[in-house]
Design a protein around this motif. Structure first.
Motif, short mmCIF file in Angstrom:
data_model
loop_
_atom_site.label_atom_id
_atom_site.label_comp_id
_atom_site.label_asym_id
_atom_site.label_seq_id
_atom_site.Cartn_x
_atom_site.Cartn_y
_atom_site.Cartn_z
N PRO A 76 -23.59 -5.52 -1.88
CA PRO A 76 -24.41 -6.46 -1.95
C PRO A 76 -23.88 -7.80 -2.70
N VAL A 77 -22.65 -7.34 -3.54
CA VAL A 77 -21.93 -8.38 -4.31
C VAL A 77 -21.07 -9.23 -3.38
N SER A 78 -20.28 -8.37 -2.44
CA SER A 78 -19.35 -9.17 -1.51
C SER A 78 -20.06 -9.58 -0.38
N ALA A 79 -21.32 -9.10 -0.11
CA ALA A 79 -22.27 -9.11 1.12
C ALA A 79 -21.26 -8.63 2.48
N LYS A 80 -20.71 -7.28 2.38
CA LYS A 80 -19.86 -6.86 3.26
C LYS A 80 -19.96 -5.23 3.33
N PHE A 81 -19.88 -5.08 4.57
CA PHE A 81 -19.96 -3.68 4.72
C PHE A 81 -18.37 -3.06 4.59
N ASP A 82 -18.06 -2.25 3.27
CA ASP A 82 -16.72 -2.16 2.96
C ASP A 82 -16.00 -0.85 3.22
N TRP A 83 -16.71 0.18 3.78
CA TRP A 83 -16.00 1.64 3.80
C TRP A 83 -16.85 2.15 5.03
N ALA A 84 -16.29 2.76 5.80
CA ALA A 84 -16.94 3.77 6.61
C ALA A 84 -15.85 5.10 7.00
N MET A 85 -16.75 6.36 7.16
CA MET A 85 -15.80 7.41 7.56
C MET A 85 -16.61 8.22 8.68
N GLY A 86 -15.89 8.66 9.48
CA GLY A 86 -16.68 9.60 10.42
C GLY A 86 -16.52 10.91 10.42
N THR A 87 -17.59 11.68 10.67
CA THR A 87 -17.80 13.07 10.30
C THR A 87 -17.21 13.84 11.57
N GLY A 88 -17.37 13.41 12.58
CA GLY A 88 -17.11 14.16 13.94
C GLY A 88 -18.23 15.19 14.05
N GLN A 89 -19.32 15.11 13.33
CA GLN A 89 -20.45 16.10 13.70
C GLN A 89 -21.75 15.42 14.21
N ASP A 90 -22.50 16.27 14.72
CA ASP A 90 -23.29 15.71 15.69
C ASP A 90 -24.81 15.55 14.77
N ARG A 91 -25.35 14.48 14.77
CA ARG A 91 -26.45 13.93 14.06
C ARG A 91 -26.10 14.05 12.74
#
Length: 348
Positions: free
Chosen positions: A149-164
């Motif tokens: 919320p401070v930078s107003a950015k989505f700053d990280w993501a990681m895939g799990t490779g798992q369904d749902r």
């Protein structure tokens, strides 16, 4: 002018205008109430409840159980979380149609703020607030991510490779993320690798659990993760030190939806969306203490900080059930159509 004053038509118009003014004045309080203008201020500690039917976030006084305000959110809302300062709420919009976003609500003014489009992370669902950030699962993308919320950015993501990839829990320092993968029947443990600080390499450990495992919680001491499977109602227990499944309880909590520890870590509550029962388990002995029926479908679970009450979002019955955890009985209801996700908003 005198002739006009004695004109019958003029008198009729004048009387009609006065009558219209009086009716409008008398009805003004009703208009304010209907539009929500009469909403009361948000208390320092409030209960947040989502309505999947009305697409609103209700702010509730946890003392008298009165709804203080109803704030519109996006369609198909599922989970809600509040910021650490208790001033902002975030609601996951699951993706009913083309929406893939987080609705944002100012809890002080009780008004919606501009929503956050999470794409390309699709189908946001589970939510957590930790280390100053909003963390969320993205079921449609088999991933998890965070928003600052401070930078107003989505700053990280990681895939799990798992369904749902569905529900999410994050440690206070934001270094470990836990998530259930419903269709894959697994739990993912994602850890920030401190040995690679330059680019923050994260590693994943995948642990098989009961089929349809969705709701889960981490024990207050951080040693165990419990999750319940909707398919056969079995509870899977993971030792978070060894990262291994250590116990499966044949709880028969078929239709299990959410699971939560009491603050003292002594009991575990499991809700069943299929039967409407809340299963109460002893965390040490792994024994069932009681089944409490709340209606036709039990979903979201939220427990008081002192462990005295549990709030259960009963989607099919259009209310939040209140359970006394000392007597293990239902003691009240809060009318919320399609009640589901619940959260606390607390201002320090």
């Amino acid at each position: 002018m005198k002739k006009a004053a004695h004109n019958p038509i003029f008198k009729t118009v004048k009387f009609s205008l006065i009558k219209l003014f009086m009716v409008s004045f008398l009805c003004l309080p009703l208009v304010f109430a209907a539009t929500g203008c009469a909403a009361q201020s948000t208390p320092a500690r409030s209960l947040l409840a989502l309505s999947k039917s009305d697409h609103i976030l209700a702010i509730i006084d946890p003392v008298n159980l009165k709804v203080l305000a109803r704030i519109p959110v996006g369609s198909d809302p599922h989970e809600v979380i509040a910021s650490a300062d208790g001033k902002t709420a975030y609601v996951s919009i699951y993706g009913g149609g083309s929406l893939h976003e987080l609705s944002v609500i100012d809890l002080m003014t009780q008004k919606p703020l501009p929503s956050l489009d999470t794409r390309p992370l699709m189908g946001p669902h589970g939510l957590a607030f930790a280390n100053g950030k909003v963390w969320f699962s993205a079921e449609g993308s088999k991933a998890v991510g965070s928003y600052d919320p401070v930078s107003a950015k989505f700053d990280w993501a990681m895939g799990t490779g798992q369904d749902r990839t569905h529900m999410i829990y994050v440690n206070r320092d934001g270094k470990k993320v836990y998530t259930t993968n419903v269709n894959a029947a697994t739990v993912s443990i994602l850890e920030d690798n401190a040995t690679a600080p330059a680019y923050h390499e994260w590693v994943q450990t995948v642990i098989p659990v009961a089929k349809g495992s969705e709701g889960f919680d981490v024990s207050p001491d951080g040693r165990e993760l419990w999750t319940a499977g909707a398919a056969d109602g079995a509870i899977s227990i993971i030792d978070l030190t060894t990262k291994k499944l250590t116990r499966t309880i044949d709880a028969k909590a078929v239709g299990a939806n959410r699971l939560q520890f009491t603050p003292d870590g002594k009991r575990v509550l499991v809700s069943s969306l299929r039967t409407g029962d809340v299963f109460v388990y002893d965390a040490a002995s792994h024994k069932e203490l009681k089944r409490i029926n709340t209606g036709h479908g039990a979903a979201g679970i939220l427990i008081d900080d002192d462990g005295s009450r549990a709030f259960i979002g009963c989607t099919g019955d259009n209310y939040v059930a209140v359970i006394d955890l000392k007597t293990l009985t239902v003691t009240g209801h809060i009318d919320i159509r399609g009640a589901d996700g619940l959260a606390w908003a607390v201002r320090p």
